[in-house]
Structure formats: C-alpha cells, structure tokens
Design a protein around this motif. Structure first.
Motif, PDB file in Angstrom:
ATOM      1  N   ASN A 161       2.983   5.423   5.020  1.00 47.20           N
ATOM      2  CA  ASN A 161       1.567   5.071   4.943  1.00 47.20           C
ATOM      3  C   ASN A 161       0.835   5.306   6.252  1.00 47.20           C
ATOM      4  O   ASN A 161       1.430   5.290   7.335  1.00 47.20           O
ATOM      5  CB  ASN A 161       1.402   3.601   4.542  1.00 47.20           C
ATOM      6  CG  ASN A 161       1.819   3.346   3.116  1.00 47.20           C
ATOM      7  OD1 ASN A 161       1.689   4.218   2.256  1.00 47.20           O
ATOM      8  ND2 ASN A 161       2.341   2.154   2.847  1.00 47.20           N
ATOM      9  N   PHE A 162      -0.457   5.498   6.105  1.00 45.37           N
ATOM     10  CA  PHE A 162      -1.368   5.605   7.235  1.00 45.37           C
ATOM     11  C   PHE A 162      -2.279   4.382   7.247  1.00 45.37           C
ATOM     12  O   PHE A 162      -2.568   3.791   6.198  1.00 45.37           O
ATOM     13  CB  PHE A 162      -2.251   6.850   7.118  1.00 45.37           C
ATOM     14  CG  PHE A 162      -1.503   8.131   6.963  1.00 45.37           C
ATOM     15  CD1 PHE A 162      -1.069   8.843   8.066  1.00 45.37           C
ATOM     16  CD2 PHE A 162      -1.232   8.662   5.698  1.00 45.37           C
ATOM     17  CE1 PHE A 162      -0.387  10.041   7.928  1.00 45.37           C
ATOM     18  CE2 PHE A 162      -0.552   9.847   5.545  1.00 45.37           C
ATOM     19  CZ  PHE A 162      -0.130  10.542   6.669  1.00 45.37           C
ATOM     20  N   LEU A 163      -2.752   4.029   8.432  1.00 43.88           N
ATOM     21  CA  LEU A 163      -3.859   3.094   8.549  1.00 43.88           C
ATOM     22  C   LEU A 163      -4.996   3.829   9.237  1.00 43.88           C
ATOM     23  O   LEU A 163      -4.795   4.457  10.286  1.00 43.88           O
ATOM     24  CB  LEU A 163      -3.470   1.862   9.357  1.00 43.88           C
ATOM     25  CG  LEU A 163      -4.547   0.764   9.402  1.00 43.88           C
ATOM     26  CD1 LEU A 163      -4.643   0.052   8.054  1.00 43.88           C
ATOM     27  CD2 LEU A 163      -4.272  -0.255  10.504  1.00 43.88           C
ATOM     28  N   VAL A 164      -6.178   3.776   8.630  1.00 40.63           N
ATOM     29  CA  VAL A 164      -7.384   4.308   9.262  1.00 40.63           C
ATOM     30  C   VAL A 164      -8.265   3.120   9.612  1.00 40.63           C
ATOM     31  O   VAL A 164      -8.635   2.332   8.740  1.00 40.63           O
ATOM     32  CB  VAL A 164      -8.137   5.275   8.329  1.00 40.63           C
ATOM     33  CG1 VAL A 164      -9.385   5.811   9.030  1.00 40.63           C
ATOM     34  CG2 VAL A 164      -7.233   6.429   7.906  1.00 40.63           C
ATOM     35  N   ALA A 165      -8.580   2.970  10.891  1.00 40.03           N
ATOM     36  CA  ALA A 165      -9.494   1.924  11.361  1.00 40.03           C
ATOM     37  C   ALA A 165     -10.817   2.592  11.712  1.00 40.03           C
ATOM     38  O   ALA A 165     -10.842   3.684  12.289  1.00 40.03           O
ATOM     39  CB  ALA A 165      -8.916   1.201  12.578  1.00 40.03           C
ATOM     40  N   TYR A 186     -13.478  -2.286  10.279  1.00 40.50           N
ATOM     41  CA  TYR A 186     -12.629  -2.401   9.097  1.00 40.50           C
ATOM     42  C   TYR A 186     -11.448  -1.436   9.235  1.00 40.50           C
ATOM     43  O   TYR A 186     -11.403  -0.591  10.126  1.00 40.50           O
ATOM     44  CB  TYR A 186     -13.409  -2.047   7.828  1.00 40.50           C
ATOM     45  CG  TYR A 186     -14.572  -2.936   7.520  1.00 40.50           C
ATOM     46  CD1 TYR A 186     -14.381  -4.253   7.114  1.00 40.50           C
ATOM     47  CD2 TYR A 186     -15.885  -2.451   7.607  1.00 40.50           C
ATOM     48  CE1 TYR A 186     -15.460  -5.073   6.808  1.00 40.50           C
ATOM     49  CE2 TYR A 186     -16.965  -3.271   7.304  1.00 40.50           C
ATOM     50  CZ  TYR A 186     -16.744  -4.583   6.903  1.00 40.50           C
ATOM     51  OH  TYR A 186     -17.813  -5.387   6.606  1.00 40.50           O
ATOM     52  N   ALA A 187     -10.518  -1.561   8.285  1.00 41.01           N
ATOM     53  CA  ALA A 187      -9.403  -0.619   8.198  1.00 41.01           C
ATOM     54  C   ALA A 187      -9.026  -0.470   6.732  1.00 41.01           C
ATOM     55  O   ALA A 187      -9.412  -1.280   5.879  1.00 41.01           O
ATOM     56  CB  ALA A 187      -8.214  -1.107   9.018  1.00 41.01           C
ATOM     57  N   ARG A 188      -8.259   0.574   6.449  1.00 45.17           N
ATOM     58  CA  ARG A 188      -7.836   0.816   5.074  1.00 45.17           C
ATOM     59  C   ARG A 188      -6.501   1.564   5.096  1.00 45.17           C
ATOM     60  O   ARG A 188      -6.318   2.509   5.878  1.00 45.17           O
ATOM     61  CB  ARG A 188      -8.893   1.664   4.344  1.00 45.17           C
ATOM     62  CG  ARG A 188      -8.763   1.638   2.823  1.00 45.17           C
ATOM     63  CD  ARG A 188      -9.820   2.508   2.175  1.00 45.17           C
ATOM     64  NE  ARG A 188     -11.171   2.026   2.341  1.00 45.17           N
ATOM     65  CZ  ARG A 188     -11.781   1.166   1.528  1.00 45.17           C
ATOM     66  NH1 ARG A 188     -11.128   0.658   0.507  1.00 45.17           N
ATOM     67  NH2 ARG A 188     -13.023   0.818   1.738  1.00 45.17           N
ATOM     68  N   LEU A 189      -5.568   1.118   4.257  1.00 38.90           N
ATOM     69  CA  LEU A 189      -4.316   1.839   4.086  1.00 38.90           C
ATOM     70  C   LEU A 189      -4.542   3.087   3.239  1.00 38.90           C
ATOM     71  O   LEU A 189      -5.308   3.064   2.274  1.00 38.90           O
ATOM     72  CB  LEU A 189      -3.273   0.957   3.398  1.00 38.90           C
ATOM     73  CG  LEU A 189      -2.702  -0.221   4.190  1.00 38.90           C
ATOM     74  CD1 LEU A 189      -1.799  -1.052   3.289  1.00 38.90           C
ATOM     75  CD2 LEU A 189      -1.940   0.259   5.409  1.00 38.90           C
ATOM     76  N   VAL A 190      -3.862   4.168   3.612  1.00 41.63           N
ATOM     77  CA  VAL A 190      -3.885   5.419   2.853  1.00 41.63           C
ATOM     78  C   VAL A 190      -2.439   5.840   2.652  1.00 41.63           C
ATOM     79  O   VAL A 190      -1.665   5.919   3.610  1.00 41.63           O
ATOM     80  CB  VAL A 190      -4.657   6.521   3.596  1.00 41.63           C
ATOM     81  CG1 VAL A 190      -4.718   7.791   2.758  1.00 41.63           C
ATOM     82  CG2 VAL A 190      -6.062   6.059   3.970  1.00 41.63           C
ATOM     83  N   ASP A 191      -2.035   6.101   1.406  1.00 44.57           N
ATOM     84  CA  ASP A 191      -0.652   6.509   1.164  1.00 44.57           C
ATOM     85  C   ASP A 191      -0.497   8.020   1.327  1.00 44.57           C
ATOM     86  O   ASP A 191      -1.471   8.742   1.586  1.00 44.57           O
ATOM     87  CB  ASP A 191      -0.150   6.026  -0.202  1.00 44.57           C
ATOM     88  CG  ASP A 191      -0.873   6.664  -1.384  1.00 44.57           C
ATOM     89  OD1 ASP A 191      -1.334   7.817  -1.267  1.00 44.57           O
ATOM     90  OD2 ASP A 191      -0.969   6.005  -2.441  1.00 44.57           O
ATOM     91  N   GLY A 192       0.728   8.504   1.191  1.00 50.50           N
ATOM     92  CA  GLY A 192       1.013   9.903   1.449  1.00 50.50           C
ATOM     93  C   GLY A 192       0.425  10.873   0.458  1.00 50.50           C
ATOM     94  O   GLY A 192       0.466  12.090   0.674  1.00 50.50           O
ATOM     95  N   SER A 193      -0.162  10.354  -0.631  1.00 52.79           N
ATOM     96  CA  SER A 193      -0.858  11.206  -1.596  1.00 52.79           C
ATOM     97  C   SER A 193      -2.373  11.117  -1.454  1.00 52.79           C
ATOM     98  O   SER A 193      -3.102  11.758  -2.218  1.00 52.79           O
ATOM     99  CB  SER A 193      -0.450  10.809  -3.019  1.00 52.79           C
ATOM    100  OG  SER A 193       0.935  10.982  -3.210  1.00 52.79           O
ATOM    101  N   GLY A 194      -2.836  10.304  -0.526  1.00 50.29           N
ATOM    102  CA  GLY A 194      -4.273  10.143  -0.323  1.00 50.29           C
ATOM    103  C   GLY A 194      -4.877   8.972  -1.062  1.00 50.29           C
ATOM    104  O   GLY A 194      -6.094   8.785  -1.037  1.00 50.29           O
ATOM    105  N   GLY A 195      -4.047   8.161  -1.728  1.00 51.20           N
ATOM    106  CA  GLY A 195      -4.562   6.964  -2.376  1.00 51.20           C
ATOM    107  C   GLY A 195      -4.957   5.922  -1.344  1.00 51.20           C
ATOM    108  O   GLY A 195      -4.255   5.725  -0.345  1.00 51.20           O
TER     109      GLY A 195
END
Length: 382
Positions: A161-165, A186-195
């Motif tokens: 997973n990625f975290l974008v802040a 804010y931040a949001r998790l992004v999975d390896g498929s872009g979800g």
C-alpha cells in the motif's frame, strides 16, 4: 487560457500587481522576485530493480516558465546509471496535461507498482495520481483523483500500500512570497491497483501545509508546517490500516520556506525528522509511535525542499542531507544519539525547487537537484 486554480490565480495577481505598479516583470532566470518553482518543482529518485529512476516536474526541458501566468509543468522521467552519474539526462514525458502537474512525488511498493502523485492544475486544483509497473507500463492511467481540491501531496509505500498525504483548501496571502498557504491536512491509502481508502484527517482548522512522510515497517509518519509567528512543525503517525495518531508539536521557530523532511532509519527503529530554525537545523528522533526520543539542535541548516538520505547497517545509520548554502552534512544516527561526522563543501548552491538522493555505495551518495537550467546530478564521497 484555462481558468487558473486558486494558487495559480494568486500567482497571476502577483504578476499583474507588479505590472500595474509600473515595475518590470523579470524576464531572465534567477531574478530574486520570481518564484523559482515556476521553472521546475518536485523531484524523486527511486531504486527500481537495480536501476535508478528519476522523476521530476518541469515547465519543459530546458524549463521555460510562464511568468505571471498559469504554470505549464509536465512530469518527466529518466533512468540514471549510478556508475556514471554525470552522464547527460535525457528527459522523457511521463504525464502531460493541459495545466501544471507539480510537485510530483513517487513511491515503489513491495509488488513493483510505482505510484506518482501531483497537484494537478487542470479543472481547478486536485491531487491526482497514476500507477505504473517497473518497466513504466501503465497499471492505472493518469489522472485518477486522490482528493478533489487537494494539493501539495507526497507519497510513501508500506508493503503493498501507499499513503498519500496532502493539503486541502487554499488560503490566499501569507506564507512564502505571500503566495498563500494550505489549511487542512489529510491522507488516503492507495492500494497497488489504484483503489483508494477513506480520507484520514490529520489536521483541520489551521493554516497548515506541505505534508511530507516516510514509512517504517508498520506505519507512516507525516510531518507538516503550521503557519504562525513563526511557523512550527507538527507530525502524526498513520497505521498500516489507516488509523491516524494524535498530531504532536515537533519543533517551533521554522522559516516560512519549507525546510524540513522525515525519513525512517530501520536499523535504530526511529523516524528521523529534520528542519531549520534560526541559523541552524534540528534533528528529532521519534519512535514508531511518534513519541520524541531525542532533539539535537545546532546542526548545519538544511536546504529547502531537500530530502534526508539514509544508509543503514551495524545497528546505526548514516544520514546525509544537502546543507545551505552548499555541500552536504553527514550524520551518524544511533537510537538515542546523533553525531555530526563531517561536512563536505561543494561549488553548487542549492535552490528551493527540490533535491533528493540515494546512496550508491557505503560512502557515496548521489543527489539530484532542480535548477533554473534543468536537472543536475552530483555524486559526493565521504
């Protein structure tokens, strides 16, 4: 001309005000009253399958800024040979859209997915992203939206997973060059498929901006600047499942211009948080829960928008960073101690558009930096 985003409108008004006052708008690179980020802004260097991938934002190559108007930055890349770091850079377009995508931030997950995210000036202002594999074949095409109205985002990967802040909401006036500041973080998790996962609140209701982050083996630490008199630095952890810890004050007395970074040193199980205050830099060691373990003051000042580069081994880590105005500082980081090992002078004067790097050998670091003329690479040995 497309409608400008709030930040671009602020830049445009600043240029118009100069013209109405009878002042000559600067026409040459290097004039101090122009924002150098109009030339280039945002840079990352990733180690991908034994190669080095350089990603940066630029108004062309060489950069041709649209002074006083909307920025035209695209995102570029090149593969760098660590054994020949002074070879010429050949820019290739990764993302090109009608208005600026800057500053790009890139991260590589454990499954070989590369996320690139940037503030996108198309359709007002949004934090957007794309996904590629290690051959730069598209996995999820740019642009997918991380946050409508988001800006100034950065990314780091933990496992798959990625975290974008990112920031949200733009407050005009104040801040660096009176360009304005962010507001909410804010931040949001992004999975390896872009979800994308639900939005994670880190700070609301303040003039906050420019979140940067790093990943440990189990969570992320996000650090951002709070504008006051003078500004201060705050940080919060985000767990692997997206739970945010409480925001904590790390240091006060920061300059207006972003001059801080966060890295993770696995050998000592510490987040390394650096920043400037006064004429010097500080380094704070935080444990993986975000609690302060050590504060070291009096270090050589950190260049603005520069990354701290970490090499690990033997229960300690070596941290290298670009110091103002030139050269690098080398630190030894232990679990409860930080030692300034040496400084290395250099002829190049760092700018504030972005500088990053990687170790290419135990005593050798490669730094990539943005200038008014384009990207430059410098290899330092110590």
């Amino acid at each position: 001309m497309r409608p400008a985003s709030p930040r671009r409108r602020a830049l445009l008004r600043a240029g118009t005000a100069l013209a109405l006052a009878g002042a000559r708008l600067p026409a040459r690179a290097g004039d101090e009253d122009e924002d150098h980020r109009a030339w280039q802004h945002g840079i990352d260097l990733l180690r991908v399958d034994g190669r080095l991938l350089l990603i940066w934002g630029s108004a062309g190559n060489p950069p041709r800024p649209n002074l006083g108007g909307d920025w035209p930055h695209d995102i570029y890349y090149d593969w760098i040979d660590a054994a020949a770091p002074h070879a010429a850079i050949t820019p290739h377009v990764l993302v090109s859209r009608p208005e600026a995508q800057e500053p790009p931030s890139a991260a590589l997950n454990s499954r070989g997915a590369i996320l690139v995210t940037a503030e996108d000036g198309e359709d007002d202002i949004n934090q957007r992203a794309g996904l590629w594999d290690t051959q730069l074949r598209v996995r999820k095409r740019w642009p997918f939206t991380i946050r409508k109205g988001g800006h100034s985002g950065h990314a780091a990967a933990l496992g798959e997973n990625f975290l974008v802040a990112y920031g949200e909401d733009w407050q005009e006036g104040g801040g660096f060059m009176d360009r304005g500041t962010g507001r909410n973080i804010y931040a949001r998790l992004v999975d390896g498929s872009g979800g994308t996962g639900p939005e994670i609140t880190l700070a609301r209701g303040h003039r906050d901006g420019w979140p940067v982050l790093a990943a440990s083996d189990r969570n992320w630490l996000v650090a951002w600047q709070r504008y006051g008199a003078p500004p201060s630095l705050y940080a919060a952890t985000v767990s692997g499942n997206g739970t945010a810890g409480a925001a904590r004050l790390v240091a006060d007395g920061l300059p207006l211009r972003y001059a801080y970074d966060v890295a993770y040193a696995a050998a000592v199980e510490r987040f390394v948080v650096m920043g400037n205050r006064g004429a010097h830099a500080f380094l704070a060691l935080l444990d993986r829960d975000g609690a302060a373990v050590l504060m070291r003051d009096g270090l050589p000042p950190l260049a603005s928008e520069a990354r701290v580069v970490v090499r690990e081994g033997g229960g300690e880590c070596i941290a290298v960073y670009p110091m103002m105005p030139r050269g690098i500082a080398v630190l030894r980081v232990l679990p409860r101690e930080v030692e300034l090992v040496r400084t290395v002078d250099h002829a190049h004067r760092w700018d504030y558009m972005g500088t990053t790097g990687l170790f290419t050998a135990p005593g050798r670091v490669l730094l990539a930096t943005l200038t008014l003329a384009g990207v430059r690479l410098f290899a330092f040995e110590f």
